[in-house]
Write an enzyme that holds these catalytic residues in place. Structure first.
Site, mmCIF file in Angstrom:
data_model
loop_
_atom_site.group_PDB
_atom_site.id
_atom_site.type_symbol
_atom_site.label_atom_id
_atom_site.label_comp_id
_atom_site.label_asym_id
_atom_site.label_seq_id
_atom_site.Cartn_x
_atom_site.Cartn_y
_atom_site.Cartn_z
ATOM 1 N N LYS A 13 68.564 12.597 -45.731
ATOM 2 C CA LYS A 13 69.170 12.996 -44.446
ATOM 3 C C LYS A 13 70.598 12.449 -44.309
ATOM 4 O O LYS A 13 71.482 13.149 -43.854
ATOM 5 C CB LYS A 13 68.346 12.465 -43.249
ATOM 6 C CG LYS A 13 66.941 13.007 -43.132
ATOM 7 C CD LYS A 13 66.300 12.570 -41.830
ATOM 8 C CE LYS A 13 66.128 11.076 -41.687
ATOM 9 N NZ LYS A 13 65.183 10.454 -42.619
ATOM 10 N N ARG A 88 62.479 10.378 -33.403
ATOM 11 C CA ARG A 88 61.438 10.060 -34.380
ATOM 12 C C ARG A 88 60.058 10.153 -33.763
ATOM 13 O O ARG A 88 59.063 9.968 -34.463
ATOM 14 C CB ARG A 88 61.637 8.637 -34.882
ATOM 15 C CG ARG A 88 62.248 8.539 -36.282
ATOM 16 C CD ARG A 88 62.616 7.090 -36.481
ATOM 17 N NE ARG A 88 62.633 6.624 -37.808
ATOM 18 C CZ ARG A 88 63.745 6.345 -38.484
ATOM 19 N NH1 ARG A 88 64.923 6.615 -37.965
ATOM 20 N NH2 ARG A 88 63.673 5.816 -39.669
ATOM 21 N N ARG A 125 63.813 3.106 -54.839
ATOM 22 C CA ARG A 125 64.719 2.451 -53.903
ATOM 23 C C ARG A 125 64.344 0.971 -53.772
ATOM 24 O O ARG A 125 65.212 0.119 -53.669
ATOM 25 C CB ARG A 125 64.573 3.139 -52.550
ATOM 26 C CG ARG A 125 65.871 3.208 -51.784
ATOM 27 C CD ARG A 125 65.737 4.243 -50.715
ATOM 28 N NE ARG A 125 66.104 3.674 -49.449
ATOM 29 C CZ ARG A 125 66.198 4.392 -48.342
ATOM 30 N NH1 ARG A 125 65.934 5.687 -48.356
ATOM 31 N NH2 ARG A 125 66.564 3.830 -47.239
ATOM 32 N N ARG A 135 69.539 -2.834 -48.315
ATOM 33 C CA ARG A 135 69.110 -2.993 -46.935
ATOM 34 C C ARG A 135 67.954 -3.988 -46.836
ATOM 35 O O ARG A 135 67.118 -4.055 -47.720
ATOM 36 C CB ARG A 135 68.676 -1.636 -46.388
ATOM 37 C CG ARG A 135 69.834 -0.756 -46.018
ATOM 38 C CD ARG A 135 69.411 0.646 -45.745
ATOM 39 N NE ARG A 135 68.212 0.745 -44.921
ATOM 40 C CZ ARG A 135 67.820 1.869 -44.333
ATOM 41 N NH1 ARG A 135 68.550 2.956 -44.460
ATOM 42 N NH2 ARG A 135 66.726 1.912 -43.618
ATOM 43 N N ARG A 146 57.308 2.420 -43.454
ATOM 44 C CA ARG A 146 58.178 3.387 -42.774
ATOM 45 C C ARG A 146 57.700 4.816 -43.032
ATOM 46 O O ARG A 146 57.793 5.685 -42.181
ATOM 47 C CB ARG A 146 59.622 3.198 -43.223
ATOM 48 C CG ARG A 146 60.203 1.912 -42.639
ATOM 49 C CD ARG A 146 61.452 1.492 -43.343
ATOM 50 N NE ARG A 146 62.487 2.493 -43.256
ATOM 51 C CZ ARG A 146 63.451 2.639 -44.163
ATOM 52 N NH1 ARG A 146 63.494 1.869 -45.217
ATOM 53 N NH2 ARG A 146 64.360 3.566 -44.002
HETATM 54 P P1 AMP Z 1 66.687 4.454 -40.778
HETATM 55 O O1 AMP Z 1 67.958 3.925 -41.381
HETATM 56 O O2 AMP Z 1 66.879 5.710 -39.991
HETATM 57 O O3 AMP Z 1 65.576 4.565 -41.781
HETATM 58 O O4 AMP Z 1 66.210 3.372 -39.701
HETATM 59 C C1 AMP Z 1 65.949 2.018 -40.064
HETATM 60 C C2 AMP Z 1 65.043 1.371 -39.034
HETATM 61 O O5 AMP Z 1 65.663 1.393 -37.732
HETATM 62 C C3 AMP Z 1 63.703 2.062 -38.825
HETATM 63 O O6 AMP Z 1 62.735 1.668 -39.782
HETATM 64 C C4 AMP Z 1 63.338 1.587 -37.419
HETATM 65 O O7 AMP Z 1 62.917 0.225 -37.419
HETATM 66 C C5 AMP Z 1 64.700 1.620 -36.714
HETATM 67 N N1 AMP Z 1 64.969 2.948 -36.111
HETATM 68 C C6 AMP Z 1 65.996 3.804 -36.417
HETATM 69 N N2 AMP Z 1 65.937 4.913 -35.670
HETATM 70 C C7 AMP Z 1 64.851 4.781 -34.887
HETATM 71 C C8 AMP Z 1 64.233 5.604 -33.912
HETATM 72 N N3 AMP Z 1 64.738 6.819 -33.614
HETATM 73 N N4 AMP Z 1 63.107 5.151 -33.305
HETATM 74 C C9 AMP Z 1 62.579 3.948 -33.596
HETATM 75 N N5 AMP Z 1 63.101 3.115 -34.511
HETATM 76 C C10 AMP Z 1 64.229 3.519 -35.162
#
Ligand code: AMP
Length: 201
Positions: A13, A88, A125, A135, A146
């Site tokens: 994405k 999400r 990853r 990360r 996740r």
């Molecule tokens: P991402 O980089 O989008 O995978 O987000 C990393 C982490 O941020 C996720 O595993 C969640 O802990 C938090 N996070 C990001 N976006 C959201 C969202 N829309 N709702 C809840 N947690 C989020």
């Protein structure tokens, strides 16, 4: 151009969102990036979400929805945005509709990946986890968590947006440029179509 990108962690994405943002001259709003910079700055929000992010758990809907609503209210998002990582959950999708008011999304693009391939990507990853720049949540345990959170909380978003006639699904395991071209073709037919800055490549 008001676009939402859906897909599991590891689906690509971020890559597509960045490219689409450049192409359409709108900001790329990655909630993961926003939260990571809050954690880095040790802000109140950052301290609040740090442990959940490290554990690979979703942070609560109200918190993330208010972060996104304030970001969307900034001037650079007035003419559109590419949302990556939000919504999400169905509650977040409803909150997004509330934040947009009378404006509707142009489209919701879902990058689909076969579960087996996804777990392989997740493992790959995780192998680079621990290297410089990795990360904090890139390790196989949290990545799997996740993925499970995605399957449970985020998969219902497909049906939600399908019901609104906004969903466009595409194969996320295709080469990056092929995915990009497929998305562009779709956007030409749905409101991004007449965008003056979107020539056919
Ligand atoms: P991402 O980089 O989008 O995978 O987000 C990393 C982490 O941020 C996720 O595993 C969640 O802990 C938090 N996070 C990001 N976006 C959201 C969202 N829309 N709702 C809840 N947690 C989020």
């Amino acid at each position: 151009m008001r676009l939402v990108l859906l897909g599991p962690p590891g689906a690509g994405k971020g890559t597509q969102a960045k490219r689409l943002a450049e192409r359409h001259h709108v900001p790329h709003l990655s909630t993961g990036d926003i939260l990571r910079s809050e954690v880095k700055a040790s802000s109140e929000l950052g301290r609040q979400v740090d442990s959940k992010m490290r554990a690979g758990e979703l942070i609560d809907d109200d918190t993330i929805s208010s972060v996104v609503a304030s970001r969307l209210a900034q001037p650079d998002a007035a003419h559109g945005f590419i949302l990556d990582g939000y919504p999400r959950t169905i509650r977040q999708a409803n909150a997004l509709e509330g934040a947009l008011g009378s404006q509707s999304l142009t489209a919701v693009v879902e990058l689909m990946i076969d579960e087996g391939e996804l777990f392989a990507r997740v493992e790959a990853r995780a192998r680079v986890a621990g290297s410089a720049g990795a990360r904090a949540d890139d390790n196989s345990v949290t990545l799997r968590k996740r993925l499970v959170a995605f399957i449970k909380e985020s998969q219902p978003l497909s049906a939600f947006y399908e019901g609104r006639g906004l969903l466009f699904k595409t194969d996320g395991s295709a080469p990056v440029e092929e995915i990009a071209a497929t998305i562009d073709d779709h956007l030409r037919t749905c409101g991004g179509a007449n965008h003056p800055r979107l020539p056919k490549l």
